[in-house]
Design a protein around this motif. Structure first.
Motif, short mmCIF file in Angstrom:
data_model
loop_
_atom_site.label_atom_id
_atom_site.label_comp_id
_atom_site.label_asym_id
_atom_site.label_seq_id
_atom_site.Cartn_x
_atom_site.Cartn_y
_atom_site.Cartn_z
N LEU A 15 32.98 65.51 60.12
CA LEU A 15 33.24 64.39 61.04
C LEU A 15 32.01 64.06 61.89
CD1 LEU A 15 36.90 64.94 62.27
CD2 LEU A 15 36.05 63.27 60.62
N ILE A 16 31.34 65.10 62.37
CA ILE A 16 30.13 64.86 63.17
C ILE A 16 29.06 64.21 62.31
CG2 ILE A 16 28.24 65.96 64.44
CD1 ILE A 16 30.29 68.06 65.40
N ALA A 17 28.87 64.72 61.09
CA ALA A 17 27.88 64.14 60.19
C ALA A 17 28.22 62.69 59.86
CB ALA A 17 27.79 64.97 58.91
N LYS A 18 29.49 62.41 59.66
CA LYS A 18 29.93 61.04 59.36
C LYS A 18 29.66 60.12 60.55
CE LYS A 18 33.90 58.54 57.63
NZ LYS A 18 35.23 58.61 57.07
N ALA A 19 29.83 60.63 61.76
CA ALA A 19 29.59 59.85 62.97
C ALA A 19 28.10 59.60 63.20
CB ALA A 19 30.20 60.54 64.18
N VAL A 20 27.26 60.56 62.79
CA VAL A 20 25.82 60.43 62.99
C VAL A 20 25.21 59.41 62.04
CG1 VAL A 20 23.64 61.70 62.73
CG2 VAL A 20 25.53 62.72 63.98
N LEU A 21 25.73 59.37 60.82
CA LEU A 21 25.16 58.46 59.82
C LEU A 21 25.49 57.00 60.16
CD1 LEU A 21 25.96 60.42 56.56
CD2 LEU A 21 23.73 60.05 57.59
N PRO A 22 24.51 56.11 60.00
CA PRO A 22 24.78 54.70 60.29
C PRO A 22 25.64 54.07 59.20
CG PRO A 22 22.56 54.96 59.46
CD PRO A 22 23.12 56.34 59.61
N GLY A 23 26.36 53.05 59.56
CA GLY A 23 27.19 52.33 58.60
C GLY A 23 28.53 52.99 58.37
N LYS A 24 29.29 52.38 57.47
CA LYS A 24 30.63 52.88 57.17
C LYS A 24 30.58 53.74 55.92
CE LYS A 24 35.28 51.18 56.16
NZ LYS A 24 35.93 52.33 56.64
N GLN A 25 31.16 54.92 56.00
CA GLN A 25 31.27 55.78 54.83
C GLN A 25 32.65 55.58 54.22
OE1 GLN A 25 30.05 57.33 57.83
NE2 GLN A 25 28.03 56.78 57.10
N GLU A 78 28.08 60.72 49.88
CA GLU A 78 28.55 59.34 50.04
C GLU A 78 27.88 58.42 49.02
OE1 GLU A 78 30.46 55.97 51.29
OE2 GLU A 78 30.95 58.04 51.78
N MET A 79 26.58 58.64 48.79
CA MET A 79 25.89 57.84 47.78
C MET A 79 26.50 58.08 46.40
SD MET A 79 21.90 58.06 49.03
CE MET A 79 21.36 58.16 47.38
N ALA A 80 26.78 59.33 46.07
CA ALA A 80 27.38 59.66 44.78
C ALA A 80 28.79 59.08 44.68
CB ALA A 80 27.40 61.17 44.58
N TYR A 81 29.55 59.19 45.76
CA TYR A 81 30.93 58.68 45.74
C TYR A 81 30.97 57.17 45.54
CZ TYR A 81 35.73 57.83 47.21
OH TYR A 81 37.04 57.43 47.25
N THR A 82 30.12 56.45 46.25
CA THR A 82 30.13 54.99 46.11
C THR A 82 29.59 54.55 44.76
OG1 THR A 82 28.03 54.83 47.30
CG2 THR A 82 30.04 54.47 48.57
N SER A 83 28.68 55.31 44.18
CA SER A 83 28.19 54.93 42.85
C SER A 83 29.22 55.18 41.77
CB SER A 83 26.89 55.68 42.52
OG SER A 83 27.12 57.04 42.31
N VAL A 84 30.05 56.22 41.95
CA VAL A 84 31.09 56.50 40.97
C VAL A 84 32.29 55.58 41.17
CG1 VAL A 84 32.80 58.23 40.28
CG2 VAL A 84 30.42 58.89 40.62
N ARG A 85 32.72 55.38 42.39
CA ARG A 85 33.90 54.58 42.68
C ARG A 85 33.60 53.09 42.84
NH1 ARG A 85 38.95 56.32 42.41
NH2 ARG A 85 39.44 55.12 44.22
#
Length: 90
Positions: A15-25, A78-85
């Motif tokens: 959750l902290i890592a998700k909050a730190v990264l810019p944009g929507k995951q 997140e990059m892998a997830y969005t490329s697969v999905r």
């Protein structure tokens, strides 16, 4: 009891890592938790390699390495997830 702490720490780090990264995951919460667990394991391995895995008091160095690794794992996952999905518009 160790597996329960791994899940809790992974959840918090994710959750902290998700909050730190810019944009929507777009990764689901269960996957962010797994990414956080992986980041914690990588951070612990790095701390052990640097010789800061056990210190007197709070292990700030180990925690910083865990968080840094979790941010990297969430970003790459997140990059892998969005490329697969595929990208979602919502």
């Amino acid at each position: 009891m160790g597996w329960l702490w791994a899940i809790i720490v992974g959840f918090v780090l994710g959750l902290i890592a998700k909050a730190v990264l810019p944009g929507k995951q777009h990764s689901p919460l269960w996957l962010i938790t797994i990414f956080g667990i992986i980041g914690a394991v990588i951070g612990n391995a790095l701390a052990s390699a640097f010789g800061i895995d056990e210190t007197a008091g709070i292990d700030w160095g180990r925690h910083a390495l865990q968080l840094g690794a979790a941010v990297l794992v969430v970003f790459l996952g997140e990059m892998a997830y969005t490329s697969v999905r595929g990208k979602r518009t919502a």
